[in-house]
Write an enzyme that holds these catalytic residues in place. Structure first.
Site, PDB file in Angstrom:
ATOM      1  N   TYR A 175      -8.604 -17.518 -68.654  1.00  0.00           N
ATOM      2  CA  TYR A 175      -8.024 -16.773 -69.772  1.00  0.00           C
ATOM      3  C   TYR A 175      -7.779 -17.721 -70.943  1.00  0.00           C
ATOM      4  O   TYR A 175      -7.359 -18.865 -70.756  1.00  0.00           O
ATOM      5  CB  TYR A 175      -6.721 -16.121 -69.300  1.00  0.00           C
ATOM      6  CG  TYR A 175      -6.185 -15.030 -70.198  1.00  0.00           C
ATOM      7  CD1 TYR A 175      -7.012 -14.306 -71.034  1.00  0.00           C
ATOM      8  CD2 TYR A 175      -4.831 -14.721 -70.177  1.00  0.00           C
ATOM      9  CE1 TYR A 175      -6.507 -13.297 -71.839  1.00  0.00           C
ATOM     10  CE2 TYR A 175      -4.310 -13.719 -70.976  1.00  0.00           C
ATOM     11  CZ  TYR A 175      -5.162 -13.015 -71.813  1.00  0.00           C
ATOM     12  OH  TYR A 175      -4.643 -12.020 -72.610  1.00  0.00           O
ATOM     13  N   ILE A 176      -8.046 -17.264 -72.142  1.00  0.00           N
ATOM     14  CA  ILE A 176      -7.885 -18.082 -73.345  1.00  0.00           C
ATOM     15  C   ILE A 176      -6.451 -18.586 -73.492  1.00  0.00           C
ATOM     16  O   ILE A 176      -6.197 -19.646 -74.068  1.00  0.00           O
ATOM     17  CB  ILE A 176      -8.306 -17.276 -74.610  1.00  0.00           C
ATOM     18  CG1 ILE A 176      -8.367 -18.171 -75.847  1.00  0.00           C
ATOM     19  CG2 ILE A 176      -7.373 -16.101 -74.830  1.00  0.00           C
ATOM     20  CD1 ILE A 176      -9.542 -19.096 -75.883  1.00  0.00           C
ATOM     21  N   PHE A 219      -4.304  -5.553 -70.757  1.00  0.00           N
ATOM     22  CA  PHE A 219      -4.981  -5.839 -69.496  1.00  0.00           C
ATOM     23  C   PHE A 219      -4.132  -6.725 -68.581  1.00  0.00           C
ATOM     24  O   PHE A 219      -4.421  -6.878 -67.395  1.00  0.00           O
ATOM     25  CB  PHE A 219      -6.324  -6.538 -69.760  1.00  0.00           C
ATOM     26  CG  PHE A 219      -7.463  -5.992 -68.945  1.00  0.00           C
ATOM     27  CD1 PHE A 219      -7.334  -5.799 -67.580  1.00  0.00           C
ATOM     28  CD2 PHE A 219      -8.671  -5.681 -69.545  1.00  0.00           C
ATOM     29  CE1 PHE A 219      -8.384  -5.300 -66.822  1.00  0.00           C
ATOM     30  CE2 PHE A 219      -9.724  -5.184 -68.795  1.00  0.00           C
ATOM     31  CZ  PHE A 219      -9.577  -4.992 -67.425  1.00  0.00           C
ATOM     32  N   CYS A 250       2.765 -13.260 -66.898  1.00  0.00           N
ATOM     33  CA  CYS A 250       3.400 -13.352 -68.212  1.00  0.00           C
ATOM     34  C   CYS A 250       4.762 -12.671 -68.123  1.00  0.00           C
ATOM     35  O   CYS A 250       4.863 -11.542 -67.636  1.00  0.00           O
ATOM     36  CB  CYS A 250       2.527 -12.660 -69.258  1.00  0.00           C
ATOM     37  SG  CYS A 250       3.336 -12.354 -70.838  1.00  0.00           S
ATOM     38  N   SER A 268      -5.007 -13.895 -80.010  1.00  0.00           N
ATOM     39  CA  SER A 268      -5.248 -15.338 -79.965  1.00  0.00           C
ATOM     40  C   SER A 268      -6.705 -15.711 -80.205  1.00  0.00           C
ATOM     41  O   SER A 268      -6.989 -16.789 -80.739  1.00  0.00           O
ATOM     42  CB  SER A 268      -4.779 -15.907 -78.627  1.00  0.00           C
ATOM     43  OG  SER A 268      -5.392 -15.237 -77.550  1.00  0.00           O
ATOM     44  N   HIS A 312       0.269 -14.736 -84.331  1.00  0.00           N
ATOM     45  CA  HIS A 312      -0.081 -13.798 -83.267  1.00  0.00           C
ATOM     46  C   HIS A 312       0.654 -12.476 -83.452  1.00  0.00           C
ATOM     47  O   HIS A 312       1.734 -12.431 -84.051  1.00  0.00           O
ATOM     48  CB  HIS A 312       0.260 -14.397 -81.901  1.00  0.00           C
ATOM     49  CG  HIS A 312      -0.362 -13.673 -80.750  1.00  0.00           C
ATOM     50  ND1 HIS A 312       0.264 -12.626 -80.117  1.00  0.00           N
ATOM     51  CD2 HIS A 312      -1.570 -13.827 -80.127  1.00  0.00           C
ATOM     52  CE1 HIS A 312      -0.522 -12.173 -79.149  1.00  0.00           C
ATOM     53  NE2 HIS A 312      -1.640 -12.879 -79.132  1.00  0.00           N
ATOM     54  N   SER A 337      -8.638 -10.733 -73.179  1.00  0.00           N
ATOM     55  CA  SER A 337      -8.442  -9.436 -72.529  1.00  0.00           C
ATOM     56  C   SER A 337      -9.440  -8.403 -73.020  1.00  0.00           C
ATOM     57  O   SER A 337      -9.702  -7.418 -72.334  1.00  0.00           O
ATOM     58  CB  SER A 337      -7.009  -8.942 -72.761  1.00  0.00           C
ATOM     59  OG  SER A 337      -6.667  -9.025 -74.129  1.00  0.00           O
ATOM     60  N   CYS A 365      -5.987  17.704 -76.741  1.00  0.00           N
ATOM     61  CA  CYS A 365      -6.876  18.866 -76.768  1.00  0.00           C
ATOM     62  C   CYS A 365      -7.743  18.818 -78.019  1.00  0.00           C
ATOM     63  O   CYS A 365      -7.290  18.385 -79.086  1.00  0.00           O
ATOM     64  CB  CYS A 365      -6.072  20.165 -76.744  1.00  0.00           C
ATOM     65  SG  CYS A 365      -5.438  20.601 -75.114  1.00  0.00           S
TER      66      CYS A 365
END
Length: 673
Positions: free
Chosen positions: A336-337, A458, A431, A253, A227, A358, A85
């Site tokens: 994808y990387i 994602f 994954c 990454s 990472h 992502s 809010c």
């Protein structure tokens, strides 16, 4: 007629006029009779629909504020506040002696108090079942409180009020498992549950370990890129060491390789990569492309540090997927990387290929469709991300053009609708971490944390993606990369810091639990800088109720790997070995990332700088590919899709070379019988 098990919409009549009102029907093996909309809801909707203009509806909202009963000051606690809010709002939910729901609410804003009054009037006195069956989106639409009545943020606040009421009603009537969580304050960490305790254990690292690491890294000019999904023990020490040795970088990454280049240019002769193998390969390739071939790159073990997603892209099935793309004119492969250099090189030899992350995949795909006529995009290998992209585009196709153009200015609902048949995604790549955020886990998030801030990577399954997108629509969620999630948490905390009252912000962490270290450090730094002791941030770990929590013991008392059912992947022992792993195969922490231990980093650093050490570290180098693709080395060929992405990141459009490749690449000859 609705199919068995399908949700149905019910059209009901209000007094004196006909209107549609959605009441959620429970899923079942057979279609149940339509549920009657409670009279109180029909009355409230009728009053608003009798208003002839926005001004009358606005005045009616204020009238409901005047009708609220007094709200006791002792209930104006942070835990009773409504998240999302724009002003302070409190809701108290209770059951009376007959089991009916009774509501009390208040706000320091009269407009928000009016919205709360509308809900109190419509929902008080309902049974819990009736209240939980109310579809909030439909209800708010029927009140017609659009921009002519109030700003979108106020309307989102009303939706958040209803979400809070429904969640607290559910808590009163249902025994819901509570996920483990970590409460962050300016000066302390309070873990709730064994999983959270394991995550918090190393967030305040041993000073001696930090000093030892800093001495080794600085003396030998070693840079470290890691990472976000590292174990908390490793991240805790690295984060503290980075305050003394600047060449330590923790990120997703995409940024790891760029950080390695900066470290090498600043004088680091060695880069230690804490991640899975495709990450060290990317670092090596980008350093070579920058002419920094003399800089050594080491992984943390001589064994393979795999990735279930990257391995899916090296399968025969993925090759068949690419061969189908090669038979389709004007095709672009968006990969994808999180894949190996071999995958990137092989893919580009078959189909023009660009990597993505992502955080940039949506823009990459939409820009490609806008820039190349009659394009077909083939995305892979992450199945969940591909499905989520398809769902997002399908939703965009039904939205107003101005909403679509906020996401990409070259598109309209019509152009998005036209691209839908030409967007393909791979169907067999997941994954093992993000797999946990589906099914039962997601349903528990919906029921028990529907009024919290929801974050989702994602790559999560569609159930969690949908839930987070619904939350995002009312300002309560984010879907994106690990960096996007961290930025979202920081942005919501910044909003709270700009307000003068005590608050507790609750975030459901819909990605790998290793992110908690970066979150804690960011949150505490912001609270310390603002000198605020009255703000708290709670991070909830949505661990599956069937999580493995006990390590198996091998001979001699040593912890043995835990085999995940239906998988050949063992959960490596460690501080939280096996903790948070679902019996369905997903884990809240990545078992591969656990191979990057603090001891491994120290051992690598100790060996750097001597001939004997270099010989011992030969197997720690990123995988070297001897074969060639199209006259280039595997590393060079694999770097091409990465460089296409770097151009897109800088210029916000596909390179001319890539567009020309897509439009001129000849269709590969068919193979097979």
């Amino acid at each position: 007629m609705a199919r068995p098990g399908q949700q149905t919409s019910v059209v009901l009549a209000a007094p004196a006029r006909r209107q549609s009102f959605v009441v959620k029907a429970a899923s079942s093996a057979a279609v149940k009779p339509a549920k009657q909309t409670p009279a109180a809801l029909q009355t409230v909707v009728y009053k608003f629909q009798q208003c002839s203009d926005p001004k009358q509806r606005y005045q009616l909202v204020l009238h409901y504020a005047d009708g609220l009963s007094a709200y006791p000051d002792e209930l104006k606690l942070p835990e009773n506040r409504v998240l999302g809010c724009t002003s302070q709002a409190w809701v108290d939910v209770s059951l009376d002696s007959s089991g009916k729901v009774q509501l009390r609410a208040a706000s320091d804003s009269k407009l928000t108090a009016g919205l709360a009054g509308v809900l109190v009037s419509a929902l008080s006195g309902l049974t819990p079942e009736q209240l939980l069956d109310v579809d909030g989106t439909s209800f708010m639409q029927l009140l017609n409180l659009g921009p002519g009545v109030m700003a979108p943020s106020r309307a989102s606040g009303a939706a958040n009020l209803l979400a809070t009421i429904q969640r607290r009603t559910r808590v009163l009537t249902t025994q819901l498992p509570r996920f483990p969580s970590l409460l962050i304050t300016r000066d302390s960490l309070q873990p709730q549950g064994t999983f959270a305790e394991a995550q918090a254990q190393f967030l305040q690292p041993n000073a001696q370990q930090v000093a030892q690491l800093v001495q080794l890294l600085s003396a030998k000019r070693i840079g470290v890129v890691a990472h976000y999904y590292m174990d908390p023990q490793v991240q805790g020490v690295l984060s503290a060491a980075a305050e003394q040795w600047p060449h330590i970088h923790i990120s997703d990454s995409l940024v790891m390789a760029d950080a390695a280049v900066r470290m090498a240019q600043a004088g680091c002769s060695t880069i230690a990569v804490l991640g899975v193998d495709f990450m060290s390969e990317n670092v090596r390739a980008i350093l070579d492309d920058a002419g920094l071939t003399d800089v050594q790159v080491y992984r943390m073990t001589s064994a393979d540090i795999g990735c279930s997603l990257a391995e899916a892209a090296e399968s025969a099935e993925y090759t068949s997927y690419l061969q189908e793309a090669a038979q389709t004119p004007n095709s672009l492969h968006v990969v994808y990387i999180n894949t190996s250099l071999r995958t990137k090189a092989t893919a580009h030899s078959l189909v023009p290929t660009i990597t993505c992350t992502s955080s940039n995949v949506v823009q990459t795909v939409l820009q490609a469709f806008a820039q190349v006529p009659d394009l077909t995009v083939w995305y892979g290998p992450d199945t969940y991300m591909g499905r989520n992209l398809a769902q997002l585009f399908t939703q965009l196709a039904d939205l107003p053009d101005e909403v679509v153009q906020q996401l990409h200015p070259a598109h309209t609902a019509a152009t998005v609708r036209a691209l839908l048949p030409r967007f393909k995604h791979y169907a067999s790549g997941t994954c093992i971490v993000h797999h946990i955020f589906g099914g039962e886990t997601c349903e528990l998030v919906r029921k028990g944390y529907g009024d919290a801030y929801l974050t989702a990577h994602f790559e999560v399954p569609g159930e969690m993606f949908t839930l987070a997108m619904e939350a995002k629509a009312r300002g309560m969620g984010v879907v994106g990369s690990t960096s996007n999630i961290l930025d979202f948490i920081a942005a919501k905390l910044l909003e709270a810091l700009q307000q003068s009252y005590a608050q507790r912000l609750v975030f459901v962490l819909g990605t790998e639990s290793g992110m908690i270290t970066s979150i804690v450090r960011k949150v505490q730094a912001m609270l310390l800088e603002a000198c605020r002791e009255d703000l708290e941030v709670e991070i909830v770990f949505p661990v599956n109720p069937q999580a493995i929590t006990i390590q198996q013991q091998g001979s001699g008392g040593a912890a043995a790997p835990v085999e995940l059912p239906g998988s050949n992947i063992a959960v490596l022992p460690g501080a939280a070995g096996g903790e948070g792993c679902s019996s369905e195969g997903g884990c809240a922490s990545c078992p591969y990332m656990k191979m990057n231990s603090l001891d491994a980093l120290l051992a690598v650093a100790q060996r750097v700088g001597s001939d004997a050490g270099a010989a011992m570290l030969e197997g720690f180098k990123p995988r070297a590919y001897e074969d060639k693709v199209g006259g280039l080395s595997m590393a060079q060929a694999g770097c091409v899709p990465i460089l296409h992405m770097r151009h897109f990141s800088q210029q916000k459009q596909l390179s001319k070379d890539l567009v020309q490749d897509v439009m001129s690449r000849r269709v590969a000859p068919a193979t097979g019988c």
